[in-house]
Scaffold this motif. Structure first.
Motif, short mmCIF file in Angstrom:
data_model
loop_
_atom_site.label_atom_id
_atom_site.label_comp_id
_atom_site.label_asym_id
_atom_site.label_seq_id
_atom_site.Cartn_x
_atom_site.Cartn_y
_atom_site.Cartn_z
N TYR A 85 0.83 -1.20 0.00
CA TYR A 85 0.00 0.00 0.00
C TYR A 85 0.87 1.27 0.00
CZ TYR A 85 -3.50 -3.42 1.45
OH TYR A 85 -4.30 -4.51 1.52
N GLU A 86 0.26 2.34 -0.46
CA GLU A 86 0.92 3.66 -0.42
C GLU A 86 0.39 4.42 0.78
OE1 GLU A 86 1.35 7.74 -3.12
OE2 GLU A 86 0.24 6.01 -3.88
N HIS A 87 1.22 4.62 1.74
CA HIS A 87 0.82 5.24 3.01
C HIS A 87 1.07 6.74 2.93
CE1 HIS A 87 0.24 1.34 4.97
NE2 HIS A 87 1.28 0.95 4.25
N LYS A 88 0.03 7.51 3.15
CA LYS A 88 0.08 8.95 2.96
C LYS A 88 0.13 9.70 4.29
CE LYS A 88 -2.35 8.74 -1.47
NZ LYS A 88 -3.49 9.26 -2.27
N HIS A 89 0.32 10.99 4.14
CA HIS A 89 0.40 11.89 5.29
C HIS A 89 -0.89 11.82 6.12
CE1 HIS A 89 0.47 16.30 6.81
NE2 HIS A 89 1.08 15.51 7.67
N GLN A 90 -0.75 11.82 7.46
CA GLN A 90 -1.84 11.86 8.44
C GLN A 90 -2.59 10.54 8.57
OE1 GLN A 90 -4.27 15.22 7.31
NE2 GLN A 90 -2.85 16.71 8.23
N GLU A 91 -1.99 9.46 8.09
CA GLU A 91 -2.60 8.16 8.36
C GLU A 91 -2.51 7.85 9.85
OE1 GLU A 91 -1.32 4.79 6.20
OE2 GLU A 91 -1.86 5.60 4.23
N CYS A 92 -3.59 7.33 10.41
CA CYS A 92 -3.65 7.01 11.84
C CYS A 92 -4.11 5.57 12.00
CB CYS A 92 -4.61 7.97 12.56
SG CYS A 92 -4.83 7.59 14.31
N TRP A 93 -3.19 4.72 12.42
CA TRP A 93 -3.48 3.31 12.63
C TRP A 93 -3.73 3.05 14.12
CZ3 TRP A 93 -3.45 -0.68 8.90
CH2 TRP A 93 -3.13 -0.26 7.60
N LEU A 94 -4.84 2.39 14.40
CA LEU A 94 -5.15 1.99 15.77
C LEU A 94 -4.94 0.48 15.86
CD1 LEU A 94 -8.42 4.08 16.36
CD2 LEU A 94 -6.02 4.77 16.59
N LYS A 95 -4.10 0.07 16.83
CA LYS A 95 -3.73 -1.34 16.93
C LYS A 95 -3.92 -1.83 18.37
CE LYS A 95 -0.21 -0.96 13.26
NZ LYS A 95 1.21 -1.22 12.90
N GLN A 96 -3.84 -3.17 18.48
CA GLN A 96 -3.94 -3.80 19.80
C GLN A 96 -2.96 -4.94 19.88
OE1 GLN A 96 -5.07 -6.96 20.98
NE2 GLN A 96 -4.87 -6.31 23.12
N ALA A 97 -2.26 -5.00 21.00
CA ALA A 97 -1.31 -6.10 21.24
C ALA A 97 -1.14 -6.24 22.74
CB ALA A 97 0.02 -5.85 20.57
N ASP A 98 -1.27 -7.49 23.23
CA ASP A 98 -1.07 -7.72 24.65
C ASP A 98 0.37 -7.46 25.04
OD1 ASP A 98 -3.72 -8.42 24.86
OD2 ASP A 98 -3.34 -10.56 24.54
N HIS A 99 1.27 -7.79 24.17
CA HIS A 99 2.70 -7.54 24.40
C HIS A 99 3.25 -6.78 23.19
CE1 HIS A 99 2.47 -10.28 27.83
NE2 HIS A 99 1.86 -11.16 27.02
N PRO A 100 3.13 -5.46 23.17
CA PRO A 100 3.56 -4.66 22.01
C PRO A 100 5.03 -4.92 21.66
CG PRO A 100 2.31 -3.32 23.54
CD PRO A 100 2.59 -4.61 24.25
N LYS A 101 5.28 -5.07 20.37
CA LYS A 101 6.62 -5.28 19.86
C LYS A 101 6.94 -4.25 18.77
CE LYS A 101 6.76 -10.27 20.75
NZ LYS A 101 6.97 -11.62 20.13
N LEU A 102 8.18 -3.87 18.73
CA LEU A 102 8.62 -2.90 17.73
C LEU A 102 8.80 -3.57 16.37
CD1 LEU A 102 11.30 -0.84 19.68
CD2 LEU A 102 9.15 0.05 18.73
N ASN A 103 8.26 -2.92 15.35
CA ASN A 103 8.60 -3.33 13.98
C ASN A 103 9.93 -2.70 13.56
OD1 ASN A 103 6.33 -4.93 13.57
ND2 ASN A 103 5.10 -3.22 12.78
N PHE A 104 10.01 -1.37 13.71
CA PHE A 104 11.22 -0.64 13.34
C PHE A 104 11.40 0.51 14.32
CE2 PHE A 104 9.38 -2.33 9.42
CZ PHE A 104 10.42 -3.10 8.97
N LYS A 105 12.67 0.89 14.54
CA LYS A 105 12.99 1.95 15.48
C LYS A 105 14.16 2.78 14.95
CE LYS A 105 12.96 4.13 19.50
NZ LYS A 105 11.86 5.03 19.88
#
Length: 331
Positions: free
Chosen positions: A284-304
């Protein structure tokens, strides 16, 4: 009783008629006009005060204040003249004139001889030679040529194929106008440039904080720049845009409060603050002001912070810095 006139009377009448011709009358009138003009001029020149009637130039007197202002204006104009700049321009013009004169003095045939010798020297290097090797070869040829010219001059000999005058001109070109000579023969070798990045910032000085557009984020948002957290999508950002990161975090808080029992509750928000869009390895092409709402019991980093070199090697379109900003909600 009529009187008769004799031959003498008739002769006198013809003489008078000959004297009063048209030409003589015209001459008499002109002489009369000339005499009248002379008389008028004589009367004008002899009239008293004729020459004194001409207007005289009136001397203008200036006050001391006016003179001071004029002198101050002259002084300001002299000070405002860029003397150093004018002198520098004159020196440059003289230098350019000398260089142009020297360039014109080198004959075309001599330039061709020089170009042939240089091309032979470069061919000896081979096709795989780099610019450094080419510059070294050119400098070596120049030094050798100058040595040969000086040696021949010391022995009062002429170089093979060159006259004494050509040797003298070539020596001057190699010593003072080497770059100009290369331009004349159409030779250009790029100069190697080394770029060194200097960090003048003191060691203990903190990094400048990046400005985030929009209102400040509350502490429970735990905003982290250049961070992308993973998790199950509660709300897709492709169709969910917010004006600021604070609005995106607030959307996550509101969704968690309104979620039905058993439904996923948002505890991770991911926002794209870049006007140019944000990179992601998906299709997908991700544009300015995209807001993703997510849920994870143990949040993990994708990239930092930054994408690793190995990752960018496998994904050539990936930037160096992670463009996303994220946060894990704490209530």
């Amino acid at each position: 009783m009529m009187r008769s006139f004799g031959p003498a009377a008739a002769l006198g009448g013809r003489s008078a008629a000959r004297w009063c011709t048209y030409r003589r009358v015209t001459v008499a009138i002109c002489l009369g006009n000339l005499v009248a003009v002379l008389l008028v001029l004589r009367s004008l020149y002899s009239a008293p005060g004729y020459f004194n009637s001409a207007p005289r130039r009136v001397a203008v007197e200036y006050s001391a204040e006016q003179i001071r202002l004029v002198e101050e204006s002259i002084r300001i104009r002299r000070v405002a003249v860029p003397v150093e700049l004018v002198e520098a321009v004159k020196k440059l013009e003289k230098a350019f004139a000398r260089e142009e004169k020297r360039r014109k003095e080198l004959p075309l045939e001599l330039k061709q001889k020089v170009s042939y010798e240089i091309l032979e020297r470069l061919r000896d290097l081979g096709e795989n030679s780099n610019t450094t090797e080419q510059r070294e070869a050119l400098e070596s040829w120049r030094v050798e040529k100058l040595r040969d010219i000086r040696s021949s001059s010391a022995q009062n000999l002429s170089m093979s194929g060159l006259s004494n005058e050509e040797s003298r001109m070539l020596k001057r070109a190699l010593e003072f106008n080497w770059r100009m000579l290369m331009e004349d023969i159409g030779l250009w070798i790029p100069v190697s440039a080394w770029h060194t990045e200097h960090d003048d910032k003191p060691e203990n000085e903190p990094e400048e904080e990046e400005i985030i557009a929009g209102p400040p984020l509350p502490p429970e948002c735990n905003a982290q720049l250049h961070t992308d957290y993973g998790g199950a999508a509660v709300r897709w950002g492709l169709t969910h845009h917010k004006e600021s990161a604070a609005d995106c975090c607030q959307a996550c808080l509101d969704q968690a409060k309104r979620a039905r029992p058993g439904a996923l509750k948002c505890n991770i928000w991911v926002y794209c603050p870049s006007e140019y869009g944000c990179y992601s390895p998906d299709k997908y092409e991700h544009k300015h002001q995209e807001c993703w709402l997510k849920q994870a019991d143990h949040p993990k980093l994708n990239f930092k912070d930054r994408y690793s070199e190995s990752y960018r090697d496998a994904h050539p379109s990936a930037p160096v810095v992670v463009p996303w900003m994220s946060g894990v909600i704490t209530v």
